[in-house]
Design a protein around this motif. Structure first.
Motif, PDB file in Angstrom:
ATOM      1  N   UNK A  36       6.209  42.396  38.755  1.00 32.39           N
ATOM      2  CA  UNK A  36       6.644  41.355  37.833  1.00 32.39           C
ATOM      3  C   UNK A  36       6.310  39.970  38.401  1.00 32.39           C
ATOM      4  N   UNK A  37       6.015  38.987  37.520  1.00 27.53           N
ATOM      5  CA  UNK A  37       5.696  37.642  38.028  1.00 27.53           C
ATOM      6  C   UNK A  37       6.813  37.038  38.861  1.00 27.53           C
ATOM      7  N   UNK A  38       8.069  37.331  38.492  1.00 26.14           N
ATOM      8  CA  UNK A  38       9.170  36.776  39.276  1.00 26.14           C
ATOM      9  C   UNK A  38       9.224  37.337  40.680  1.00 26.14           C
ATOM     10  N   UNK A  39       8.771  38.591  40.883  1.00 28.81           N
ATOM     11  CA  UNK A  39       8.804  39.186  42.212  1.00 28.81           C
ATOM     12  C   UNK A  39       7.776  38.570  43.144  1.00 28.81           C
ATOM     13  N   UNK A  40       6.723  37.950  42.578  1.00 28.95           N
ATOM     14  CA  UNK A  40       5.700  37.336  43.426  1.00 28.95           C
ATOM     15  C   UNK A  40       6.228  36.138  44.185  1.00 28.95           C
ATOM     16  N   UNK A  41       7.241  35.459  43.640  1.00 26.60           N
ATOM     17  CA  UNK A  41       7.796  34.265  44.285  1.00 26.60           C
ATOM     18  C   UNK A  41       9.036  34.554  45.107  1.00 26.60           C
ATOM     19  N   UNK A  42       9.562  35.783  45.024  1.00 25.68           N
ATOM     20  CA  UNK A  42      10.726  36.135  45.811  1.00 25.68           C
ATOM     21  C   UNK A  42      10.266  36.650  47.169  1.00 25.68           C
ATOM     22  N   UNK A  43      10.877  36.093  48.217  1.00 27.19           N
ATOM     23  CA  UNK A  43      10.403  36.380  49.573  1.00 27.19           C
ATOM     24  C   UNK A  43      11.040  37.607  50.183  1.00 27.19           C
ATOM     25  N   UNK A  44      12.056  38.186  49.560  1.00 23.63           N
ATOM     26  CA  UNK A  44      12.733  39.333  50.156  1.00 23.63           C
ATOM     27  C   UNK A  44      12.693  40.525  49.214  1.00 23.63           C
ATOM     28  N   UNK A  45      11.571  40.718  48.525  1.00 21.55           N
ATOM     29  CA  UNK A  45      11.436  41.820  47.585  1.00 21.55           C
ATOM     30  C   UNK A  45      10.222  42.658  47.960  1.00 21.55           C
ATOM     31  N   UNK A  62      -5.395  43.517  36.014  1.00 21.73           N
ATOM     32  CA  UNK A  62      -5.850  42.962  34.740  1.00 21.73           C
ATOM     33  C   UNK A  62      -5.304  43.750  33.559  1.00 21.73           C
ATOM     34  N   UNK A  63      -5.249  45.073  33.678  1.00 17.95           N
ATOM     35  CA  UNK A  63      -4.708  45.901  32.598  1.00 17.95           C
ATOM     36  C   UNK A  63      -3.289  46.343  32.911  1.00 17.95           C
ATOM     37  N   UNK A  64      -3.076  46.906  34.089  1.00 15.68           N
ATOM     38  CA  UNK A  64      -1.754  47.355  34.508  1.00 15.68           C
ATOM     39  C   UNK A  64      -1.824  47.598  36.006  1.00 15.68           C
ATOM     40  N   UNK A  65      -0.671  47.891  36.574  1.00 15.63           N
ATOM     41  CA  UNK A  65      -0.627  48.191  37.996  1.00 15.63           C
ATOM     42  C   UNK A  65      -0.579  46.948  38.865  1.00 15.63           C
ATOM     43  N   UNK A  66      -0.702  47.190  40.190  1.00 15.86           N
ATOM     44  CA  UNK A  66      -0.613  46.127  41.187  1.00 15.86           C
ATOM     45  C   UNK A  66      -1.809  46.222  42.117  1.00 15.86           C
ATOM     46  N   UNK A  67      -2.406  45.068  42.451  1.00 13.55           N
ATOM     47  CA  UNK A  67      -3.531  44.982  43.385  1.00 13.55           C
ATOM     48  C   UNK A  67      -3.093  44.234  44.631  1.00 13.55           C
ATOM     49  N   UNK A  68      -3.341  44.820  45.794  1.00 10.94           N
ATOM     50  CA  UNK A  68      -3.043  44.181  47.077  1.00 10.94           C
ATOM     51  C   UNK A  68      -4.346  44.106  47.853  1.00 10.94           C
ATOM     52  N   UNK A  69      -4.706  42.915  48.285  1.00 10.74           N
ATOM     53  CA  UNK A  69      -5.946  42.697  49.035  1.00 10.74           C
ATOM     54  C   UNK A  69      -5.615  41.967  50.329  1.00 10.74           C
ATOM     55  N   UNK A  70      -6.142  42.478  51.431  1.00 14.31           N
ATOM     56  CA  UNK A  70      -5.910  41.898  52.754  1.00 14.31           C
ATOM     57  C   UNK A  70      -7.264  41.727  53.427  1.00 14.31           C
ATOM     58  N   UNK A  71      -7.505  40.542  53.981  1.00 14.60           N
ATOM     59  CA  UNK A  71      -8.718  40.267  54.745  1.00 14.60           C
ATOM     60  C   UNK A  71      -8.292  39.714  56.098  1.00 14.60           C
ATOM     61  N   UNK A  72      -8.733  40.372  57.173  1.00 12.26           N
ATOM     62  CA  UNK A  72      -8.393  39.952  58.535  1.00 12.26           C
ATOM     63  C   UNK A  72      -9.671  39.683  59.316  1.00 12.26           C
TER      64      UNK A  72
END
Length: 503
Positions: free
Chosen positions: A426-435, A458-468
Motif C-alpha cells: 500500500x502507498x501508506x506503507x511506503x512512508x512508514x518506517x516500522x512496517x 505496474x499491474x499488481x504485486x510488489x517490486x524490490x530492487x537492491x543495488x550494492x
C-alpha cells in the motif's frame, strides 16, 4: 521653575513620540506606499471604467442617430420613387409601374414601423408628434395614389401589395419633405452632441489615466528605494543564514556518517553474535540432543520386548527429540545459513527460494547466474538478508502465487530483484518506517552504500530492487589483513566485466 520642568518633559515626550512615529513610518513606508498606490489605482480604474461605459453609450447613441438620419433620407428617396411610379403609370398605363408603386409603398410602411419604434423610445414628445404626423401623411399619400391608379386604369388593378393603405385625401408633399428634413437635422444634431460628449469623456479619461500613471510612478519609485534598502538588509541576513545552514549541513552530514558507521557496526556485531550463537547451538545443543537421542534409542531397543508401554513412550520421546533437532537446525539456518557460508550467494538464494516456494505453494521464477559471484562476505550477507526478509513479508502479507528472484552483477555493482504477484504494498506503507521490516532493509543497504527501491508493481504485486557496490577482492583482503593476489583480482575483474542484467 516647576512650569519650566513640566514644559521640558512634555516637549521630550512629544519628541519621543515623533521619533517613534517617524521610525514606524520608515519601517512601514513600503506598506503605506503600496496601500496608497492600490487605493489610487482601484479608484482610477473605477473612474476609467465609468468613463468607458459613458463613451460606449454616447458612441452607440451617435451611431443610432446617424442610422435614423439615413433611414429618414431613405424614406424621402422612396417617397420620390413612389411619385415617379405613379406618374409613369398615369402616362403609360403599364401594370409594371402599378406593381412598382405597391412595392415602394410596402417599403415605406416597413421603414415607418422601424422608425416608429425608435422615436417612441428615444425621441422627445415634439419629435414623436412630428413623426406621427409624417407617418399619417405618408399613409394618406399612399392611399390617394392607389385611388388615382385605380381610376386611371382601364381594368381593375390588384393593389393588395400596397400594404392595405387606408383611403385618404391628397397629402402635401412639401410638408412631408420639410418635416423629414427637420427630423433629419434633429438626428444629426443629436449624433453630433453624442460624439462631442464622447470626445470630451475621452479627453477626461486620458487626463485621469496620465495622472494616475504619474502618481503611481512616484509612489513606486519611493517604494523601490525603500525596498532596495530592505533587500540589502535581507541579503546580509540571508548570507548569514546560508553560512549557518552550511555549518548545520556539515554537522548533519557528519552525524549521518557516524550513524551509518554505527548502524554498520551494529549489523556486523549482530551477524557475529548470530554466528557465535549458531555455532554454540550446533556444537553444544546439537551434541546434547544427539546424545539424548542415542540414549533414548538404546533404552527403547532394550525395553521393546520387556515393557512395550515404556517402549512406546520412548518412541514418542525419540520423535520429540527429532522435532527439537529439526527446530535447532532451522534456527541455525535462519541465524547463519550454512549454505551461504559454504556454497555462496547464488546457491543460498536458490535454496531459500525453493524452500519458501515449497512452504507457501508459490510458482518460483529464478533468474540467477550459472556460476557463483565473487562477492565479499558482508555483501553476500546483506543481499541474503534482504531476500530473506522480502520472502517473509510476501508470505505474511502478499497472498501471492508467484515469486521472481533475479540476481546479476557487472560494472562494479551487484543487483538483486525480488517481485511477487500479490496484492501489492500500500502507498501508506511506503512512508512508514516500522512496517514489513522496511527500515531494517533500508539501513542494511544504506550501510553498504547501496540503493534500495520498493514500489507497487505496474499491474499488481510488489517490486524490490537492491543495488550494492562490489568491492574488489584486494580491498576486501586488505580490510581482513590478508595478502592480495593480483592474478585473482584480474580474474575477478574479468568476471565482473559483463553488464548487469536488466532486472
Amino acid at each position: 521653575m516647576e512650569t519650566a520642568v513640566s514644559g521640558e518633559a512634555q516637549a521630550g515626550a512629544e519628541a519621543r513620540l515623533a521619533a517613534r512615529l517617524a521610525d514606524w513610518m520608515h519601517q512601514r513606508s513600503w506598506a503605506i506606499a503600496m496601500t496608497v498606490a492600490i487605493v489610487i489605482t482601484c479608484g482610477g480604474l473605477v473612474i476609467l471604467e465609468t468613463a468607458r461605459q459613458r463613451i460606449a453609450s454616447e458612441y452607440e447613441a451617435a451611431l443610432e442617430a446617424r442610422s435614423v438620419s439615413m433611414q429618414l433620407s431613405e424614406l424621402d428617396r422612396r417617397l420620390a420613387q413612389l411619385q415617379t411610379h405613379e406618374s409613369r403609370f398615369l402616362l403609360t398605363k403599364n401594370d409594371t409601374d402599378a406593381r412598382g408603386y405597391c412595392s415602394r409603398a410596402t417599403d415605406l410602411q416597413r421603414n415607418i414601423r422601424s422608425l416608429d419604434t425608435y422615436f417612441r423610445r428615444a425621441a422627445d414628445s415634439a419629435e414623436l408628434a412630428s413623426f406621427t404626423q409624417i407617418a399619417a401623411l405618408i399613409d394618406a399619400r399612399i392611399g390617394s395614389g392607389a385611388q388615382a391608379l385605380q381610376r386611371a386604369s382601364s381594368h381593375p388593378l390588384d393593389l393588395a401589395a400596397c400594404g392595405g393603405a387606408a383611403q385618404g385625401s391628397s397629402a402635401d408633399a412639401s410638408l412631408v419633405t420639410s418635416t423629414l428634413a427637420l427630423l433629419r437635422d434633429n438626428e444629426e444634431r443629436r449624433a453630433q452632441r453624442a460624439l462631442d460628449a464622447s470626445r470630451a469623456d475621452q479627453r477626461v479619461s486620458t487626463l485621469v489615466a496620465a495622472g494616475l500613471s504619474a502618481l503611481n510612478i512616484v509612489l513606486f519609485i519611493l517604494l523601490f528605494r525603500n525596498l532596495g534598502t530592505q533587500i540589502d538588509s535581507q541579503a546580509r541576513a540571508q548570507k548569514q543564514l546560508i553560512t549557518q545552514q552550511e555549518e548545520l549541513d556539515r554537522l548533519v552530514n557528519e552525524r549521518t556518517r557516524q550513524l551509518e558507521a554505527l548502524g554498520w557496526h551494529l549489523q556486523a556485531v549482530s551477524e557475529n553474535e548470530k554466528t557465535q550463537l549458531a555455532r554454540e547451538l550446533h556444537d553444544e545443543l546439537g551434541a546434547i540432543l544427539t546424545a539424548s537421542k542415542m540414549d533414548v534409542a538404546w533404552a527403547r531397543r532394550k525395553m521393546q520386548d520387556a515393557d512395550p508401554v515404556i517402549a512406546e513412550k520412548l518412541a514418542r520421546a525419540l520423535a520429540t527429540l527429532d522435532q527439537g533437532i529439526a527446530l535447532k537446525r532451522r534456527i541455525i539456518e535462519d541465524m547463519r545459513p550454512t549454505v551461504l557460508a559454504n556454497f555462496g550467494l547464488v546457491t543460498a538464494l536458490r535454496t531459500l527460494g525453493d524452500e519458501a516456494a515449497q512452504r507457501n505453494g508459490w510458482a518460483l521464477d529464478l533468474q540467477l547466474p550459472d556460476d557463483e559471484l565473487q562477492l565479499d562476505e558482508q555483501t553476500e550477507i546483506a543481499l541474503f538478508r534482504v531476500a530473506q526478509e522480502s520472502l517473509t513479508n510476501a508470505a505474511k502479507y502478499a497472498r501471492a502465487t508467484q515469486i521472481t528472484i533475479a540476481l546479476g552483477a557487472g560494472h562494479g555493482e551487484v543487483a538483486l530483484h525480488i517481485a511477487d504477484n500479490g496484492i501489492g504494498i500500500m502507498p501508506g506503507d511506503l512512508t512508514r518506517t516500522h512496517t514489513h521490516g522496511l527500515m531494517g532493509m533500508r539501513q542494511r543497504v544504506a550501510a553498504r552504500g547501496g540503493r534500495f527501491d520498493i514500489r507497487r508493481g505496474e499491474l499488481h504485486g510488489t517490486d524490490i530492487r537492491v543495488v550494492l557496490p562490489v568491492p574488489t577482492v584486494g580491498a576486501t583482503k586488505e580490510a581482513r589483513g590478508e595478502p592480495v593476489d593480483d592474478a585473482q583480482d584480474d580474474s575477478l575483474a574479468r568476471n565482473h566485466s559483463t553488464p548487469v542484467e536488466r532486472l
